[in-house]
Design a protein around this motif. Sequence first.
Motif, PDB file in Angstrom:
ATOM      1  N   GLY A  54       2.610   6.534 -34.293  1.00  0.00           N
ATOM      2  CA  GLY A  54       2.216   5.137 -34.126  1.00  0.00           C
ATOM      3  C   GLY A  54       2.816   4.567 -32.856  1.00  0.00           C
ATOM      4  O   GLY A  54       3.937   4.933 -32.480  1.00  0.00           O
ATOM      5  N   LEU A  55       2.057   3.710 -32.180  1.00  0.00           N
ATOM      6  CA  LEU A  55       2.542   3.041 -30.978  1.00  0.00           C
ATOM      7  C   LEU A  55       2.227   1.554 -31.057  1.00  0.00           C
ATOM      8  O   LEU A  55       1.228   1.157 -31.668  1.00  0.00           O
ATOM      9  N   VAL A  56       3.079   0.765 -30.443  1.00  0.00           N
ATOM     10  CA  VAL A  56       2.792  -0.647 -30.232  1.00  0.00           C
ATOM     11  C   VAL A  56       2.823  -0.907 -28.736  1.00  0.00           C
ATOM     12  O   VAL A  56       3.581  -0.259 -27.991  1.00  0.00           O
ATOM     13  N   LEU A  57       1.996  -1.846 -28.286  1.00  0.00           N
ATOM     14  CA  LEU A  57       2.009  -2.281 -26.891  1.00  0.00           C
ATOM     15  C   LEU A  57       2.743  -3.613 -26.848  1.00  0.00           C
ATOM     16  O   LEU A  57       2.353  -4.570 -27.537  1.00  0.00           O
ATOM     17  N   LEU A  58       3.819  -3.664 -26.060  1.00  0.00           N
ATOM     18  CA  LEU A  58       4.725  -4.804 -26.056  1.00  0.00           C
ATOM     19  C   LEU A  58       4.658  -5.573 -24.734  1.00  0.00           C
ATOM     20  O   LEU A  58       4.482  -4.975 -23.665  1.00  0.00           O
ATOM     21  N   LYS A  59       4.857  -6.893 -24.845  1.00  0.00           N
ATOM     22  CA  LYS A  59       4.807  -7.764 -23.674  1.00  0.00           C
ATOM     23  C   LYS A  59       5.634  -9.014 -23.997  1.00  0.00           C
ATOM     24  O   LYS A  59       5.599  -9.486 -25.137  1.00  0.00           O
ATOM     25  N   PRO A  60       6.376  -9.566 -23.047  1.00  0.00           N
ATOM     26  CA  PRO A  60       7.086 -10.818 -23.329  1.00  0.00           C
ATOM     27  C   PRO A  60       6.119 -11.876 -23.855  1.00  0.00           C
ATOM     28  O   PRO A  60       5.007 -12.029 -23.344  1.00  0.00           O
ATOM     29  N   LEU A  61       6.551 -12.590 -24.890  1.00  0.00           N
ATOM     30  CA  LEU A  61       5.650 -13.514 -25.568  1.00  0.00           C
ATOM     31  C   LEU A  61       5.097 -14.585 -24.631  1.00  0.00           C
ATOM     32  O   LEU A  61       3.905 -14.928 -24.705  1.00  0.00           O
ATOM     33  N   ASP A  62       5.934 -15.128 -23.753  1.00  0.00           N
ATOM     34  CA  ASP A  62       5.429 -16.192 -22.881  1.00  0.00           C
ATOM     35  C   ASP A  62       4.304 -15.702 -21.984  1.00  0.00           C
ATOM     36  O   ASP A  62       3.309 -16.397 -21.762  1.00  0.00           O
ATOM     37  N   ARG A  63       4.426 -14.458 -21.507  1.00  0.00           N
ATOM     38  CA  ARG A  63       3.360 -13.899 -20.672  1.00  0.00           C
ATOM     39  C   ARG A  63       2.123 -13.583 -21.495  1.00  0.00           C
ATOM     40  O   ARG A  63       0.985 -13.764 -21.035  1.00  0.00           O
ATOM     41  N   ALA A  64       2.336 -13.100 -22.723  1.00  0.00           N
ATOM     42  CA  ALA A  64       1.195 -12.787 -23.591  1.00  0.00           C
ATOM     43  C   ALA A  64       0.380 -14.040 -23.880  1.00  0.00           C
ATOM     44  O   ALA A  64      -0.860 -14.025 -23.838  1.00  0.00           O
ATOM     45  N   LEU A  65       1.063 -15.141 -24.165  1.00  0.00           N
ATOM     46  CA  LEU A  65       0.365 -16.398 -24.445  1.00  0.00           C
ATOM     47  C   LEU A  65      -0.339 -16.916 -23.195  1.00  0.00           C
ATOM     48  O   LEU A  65      -1.474 -17.395 -23.259  1.00  0.00           O
ATOM     49  N   ALA A  66       0.331 -16.806 -22.051  1.00  0.00           N
ATOM     50  CA  ALA A  66      -0.273 -17.272 -20.798  1.00  0.00           C
ATOM     51  C   ALA A  66      -1.510 -16.457 -20.441  1.00  0.00           C
ATOM     52  O   ALA A  66      -2.474 -16.992 -19.882  1.00  0.00           O
ATOM     53  N   ASP A  67      -1.489 -15.151 -20.796  1.00  0.00           N
ATOM     54  CA  ASP A  67      -2.618 -14.271 -20.471  1.00  0.00           C
ATOM     55  C   ASP A  67      -3.717 -14.299 -21.526  1.00  0.00           C
ATOM     56  O   ASP A  67      -4.739 -13.629 -21.374  1.00  0.00           O
ATOM     57  N   GLY A  68      -3.487 -15.035 -22.614  1.00  0.00           N
ATOM     58  CA  GLY A  68      -4.501 -15.122 -23.657  1.00  0.00           C
ATOM     59  C   GLY A  68      -4.615 -13.885 -24.519  1.00  0.00           C
ATOM     60  O   GLY A  68      -5.665 -13.629 -25.116  1.00  0.00           O
ATOM     61  N   ASP A  69      -3.538 -13.105 -24.609  1.00  0.00           N
ATOM     62  CA  ASP A  69      -3.566 -11.889 -25.426  1.00  0.00           C
ATOM     63  C   ASP A  69      -3.572 -12.228 -26.911  1.00  0.00           C
ATOM     64  O   ASP A  69      -2.995 -13.242 -27.334  1.00  0.00           O
ATOM     65  N   ARG A  70      -4.201 -11.369 -27.704  1.00  0.00           N
ATOM     66  CA  ARG A  70      -4.080 -11.483 -29.158  1.00  0.00           C
ATOM     67  C   ARG A  70      -2.701 -10.971 -29.558  1.00  0.00           C
ATOM     68  O   ARG A  70      -2.309  -9.862 -29.192  1.00  0.00           O
TER      69      ARG A  70
END
Length: 313
Positions: A258-274
């Motif tokens: 299993g893998l997860v793709l991780l990103k800082p939350l502030d950037r994820a929200l700014a980029d519109g990621d689910r």
Amino acid sequence: MADPMVSARQTTAAPEESGTPGRGTGPIAVIGISCRFPQADGPAAYWRLLRDGTDAVTDAPEARRDVVPADSGPAAARGGYLDRVDAFDARFFGISPREAAAMDPQQRLVLELAWEALEDAGILPGTLKNSGTGVFVGAIWDDYADLVRRSGGAGTGQHAFTGLNRGVIANRVSYTLGLHGPSLTVDTAQSSSLVAVHLACQALLSGEADLALAGGVNLRVTPASSEITAGFGALSPDGRCHTFDERANGFVRGEGGGLVLLKPLDRALADGDRVHCVLLGSAVNHDGPTDGLTVPSATAQADVIRRALEAAG
């Protein structure tokens, strides 16, 4: 082995206590997921297993009896088994059939999972070429290398060094996708995949990585690792796990990845990621001296949980 604690809404040691300068703080978003588990070829199928309380532990299928140690008894044959661990679309990843045959199936599975995690996040893998994306994969066994050497097969060919080296599991993903972030295979025994996630979060918070693929993989393709585990006395004689129960008498081996793709939350929200979920903090320590090398320390394990909770606020 290291004791991990990842706290979800979940668990990365508080910078003030770690003694390591330069670490940032902040939540990490999970924006992509992929998995291949017994009776579950993806996240949706795995969710159905959890929702329905399905037991995916079975006797060894006929096609997988070769991974069970001889004269080991019925309990050792019990486990969680994947379908078609030999299947791999080498051409899709630009790999020759000869090299694919020399590759540890764990490398092949992690390549597929990395692609699927990126797809789940809505990211075209080709767009990450030359990016600072990191890859952190937990793995503790070298079954395929043992199998190849015992059989006298592809173990001495030109692809053997890269195909059979456990450290290449993560490197293979970075090479194939053209990623320039940290790339490492993590072995802290049973905690490997959680420690891989912890290290990935630290790389993101320090700016060492822009994105990170993190998780773990484990495949049983030879009886050798089961023989070692059985010899240690760790396998449950009735082929059942009774976790946190007075009936606990060992564990049952399984396989998957299993893998997860991780990103800082502030950037994820700014980029519109689910955002699937948020990792608020994590911590890692070691039990230190106890009554035996594999005997846990209640004090140390309470401490790692406490530090993870403090990091998570």
